[in-house]
Design a protein around this motif. Sequence first.
Motif, short mmCIF file in Angstrom:
data_model
loop_
_atom_site.label_atom_id
_atom_site.label_comp_id
_atom_site.label_asym_id
_atom_site.label_seq_id
_atom_site.Cartn_x
_atom_site.Cartn_y
_atom_site.Cartn_z
N HIS A 1 42.92 18.43 72.51
CA HIS A 1 43.06 18.54 73.96
C HIS A 1 41.71 18.45 74.67
O HIS A 1 41.67 18.34 75.90
N PHE A 2 40.60 18.50 73.93
CA PHE A 2 39.28 18.30 74.51
C PHE A 2 38.77 16.87 74.31
O PHE A 2 38.05 16.33 75.15
N LYS A 3 39.12 16.27 73.20
CA LYS A 3 38.55 14.97 72.80
C LYS A 3 39.32 13.84 73.49
O LYS A 3 40.40 13.46 73.07
N ASN A 4 38.72 13.28 74.52
CA ASN A 4 39.40 12.35 75.42
C ASN A 4 39.17 10.90 74.98
O ASN A 4 38.05 10.39 75.07
N PRO A 5 40.22 10.18 74.55
CA PRO A 5 40.06 8.78 74.12
C PRO A 5 39.77 7.81 75.27
O PRO A 5 39.46 6.65 75.02
N TRP B 1 45.25 8.41 83.72
CA TRP B 1 46.61 8.30 83.20
C TRP B 1 46.74 9.02 81.86
O TRP B 1 45.81 9.05 81.06
N ASP B 2 47.93 9.56 81.63
CA ASP B 2 48.33 9.95 80.28
C ASP B 2 48.81 8.70 79.55
O ASP B 2 48.99 7.64 80.15
N ILE B 3 49.06 8.84 78.26
CA ILE B 3 49.55 7.70 77.50
C ILE B 3 50.92 7.29 78.02
O ILE B 3 51.76 8.13 78.37
N THR C 1 47.76 10.07 72.44
CA THR C 1 48.93 10.95 72.31
C THR C 1 48.51 12.36 71.94
O THR C 1 49.02 13.34 72.50
N ALA C 2 47.58 12.48 71.00
CA ALA C 2 47.09 13.80 70.61
C ALA C 2 46.43 14.51 71.79
O ALA C 2 46.60 15.72 71.99
N TRP C 3 45.67 13.75 72.57
CA TRP C 3 45.01 14.33 73.75
C TRP C 3 46.03 14.74 74.81
O TRP C 3 45.93 15.81 75.42
N THR C 4 47.05 13.88 75.04
CA THR C 4 48.07 14.17 76.05
C THR C 4 48.89 15.40 75.66
O THR C 4 49.09 16.31 76.47
N LEU C 5 49.37 15.44 74.43
CA LEU C 5 50.22 16.55 74.00
C LEU C 5 49.43 17.84 73.84
O LEU C 5 49.99 18.93 73.95
N GLY C 6 48.11 17.72 73.58
CA GLY C 6 47.29 18.91 73.42
C GLY C 6 46.89 19.55 74.72
O GLY C 6 46.39 20.69 74.74
N MET D 1 57.09 14.35 79.46
CA MET D 1 56.19 13.53 78.65
C MET D 1 56.34 13.88 77.18
O MET D 1 56.47 13.01 76.32
N ALA D 2 56.35 15.19 76.88
CA ALA D 2 56.50 15.63 75.49
C ALA D 2 57.84 15.18 74.93
O ALA D 2 57.94 14.75 73.77
N ALA D 3 58.89 15.27 75.75
CA ALA D 3 60.23 14.87 75.28
C ALA D 3 60.28 13.36 75.03
O ALA D 3 60.89 12.91 74.05
N GLY D 4 59.63 12.59 75.90
CA GLY D 4 59.62 11.14 75.72
C GLY D 4 58.88 10.73 74.46
O GLY D 4 59.33 9.84 73.73
N ILE D 5 57.76 11.39 74.19
CA ILE D 5 57.00 11.07 72.99
C ILE D 5 57.76 11.50 71.74
O ILE D 5 57.75 10.81 70.72
N GLN D 6 58.46 12.64 71.82
CA GLN D 6 59.26 13.08 70.68
C GLN D 6 60.34 12.05 70.34
O GLN D 6 60.61 11.77 69.16
#
Length: 318
Positions: free
Chosen positions: A225-229, A149-151, A179-184, A192-197
Motif C-alpha cells: 500500500h506504500f509502493k506505488n507502481p 487512477w486505481d487499476i 493491483t497490490a497497491w490498490t487493494l493495499g 473495486m475489491a469485489a471487481g478484482i476478486q
Amino acid sequence: MQRGRIIEKRASASPQNSVPKLAGPAMVKMLVGPDGREFMIPRKLLVSSCQYFRQRLDSARVDFDKRGQAQLVLTLEDQCPDMFELFAYWIGERRNFDKYIDRAEARRTCKALHWDLVNLHLFAAQVDVPALQDCAMDAIQDVYLRCNWDISPRLVGYVYTACDPQESCRLRKWIVAMTAWTLGGVAAPDHMAAGIQRLFELCPDFFAEYHSHTRKMARTGLEGHFKNPQLRLPSNNLRNEERQFGFRQCSFHTHRSTVGQGKCPHAVSLSPLVSSPYTDGYVESDSDRGGSGFGSGLGSRLVSPTSDTIPESDLETS
C-alpha cells in the motif's frame, strides 16, 4: 476519408541518417483502420523501425498520387488509427508522449489516450520494437499518476483474456503491482475489491501472479500500500527508503532482467538528440530525468510472466 498525415523526420544524429538511399518510392501511404485513415510516412523511417515493416514493404503495391509521384501502399485494417498516430509520431521524432498527455489532460480525453497507449505497447511487442514498448509503458504510468487512477478492472480483463501473454508480459507485471497497491490502500473502495476478486476467479494467471508478487513483497519487507507502481523513480540503484515508495526506472521495461542496477539504456539527453546503439534514437521521458494481433510469423524475445524461464531479477518487486 480524413486527410493523410505526413510524418517527417527532423534533423538529428540518430542512425536513420546513415540508412543508404533506397531505390523506388520514397513515401509510403499507410491506410489504417476499417475506414482507411491515411498516414504518409517516409519509407526510410519504416525500413529502419523494424523487420516487420521491412518485410511488408518488399511486397507492397505501388500507387501514384495526383502529381504522378510513385508511392508504396500498406494497409493495416485491424489497427486503431489513433494508436497508429502515436507510432508514426514516435518513429519520426523518437520522443516521449508528454505532449499527447498534456493535450489529453486539457481536453479531458485521458481515458481514450490510455487505451491508445495500451494498444501501442502491444503493437510494439507484435512488431518487435522494444524501445517503443518501454516508451509506451512509461506513458501509461504517467497517465495513471497524473490522473491518480486505481487499476482499471476493464484493463485487467482485457489484458488477461484477450491479449497474448508474451506480448502483454510487461503490462501484466505492472497490472499486478498496481493491483497490490490498490487493494493495499486503506481507502480501497468495496466495489473495486469485489471487481478484482471476480477477475481473480475469471483469470487464474492473474490470481497466481498477484499472489507471487505479494509473497515476494512480504519477503523483502516492502508494503504494497506504500509502493506505488505509478511512481517511476529516476534510477535503478535505489536507497532502501526509496524502494519503499516507488519502483526502479526500468522495473517495467523490456530490458529489466539485463540492466540490473545500471543506467537505463534510454537515458539520453532530450536536446539535442543523440544516437544510441540500444534504442536507435529513442529519447527518455521528462519524468525519467527527475522520472490486432497480426504478423503471426513474428518471433518475440519476451516471455510469459508465469514462465519458469524468467530470471528471478526480472520478477523482482523493487
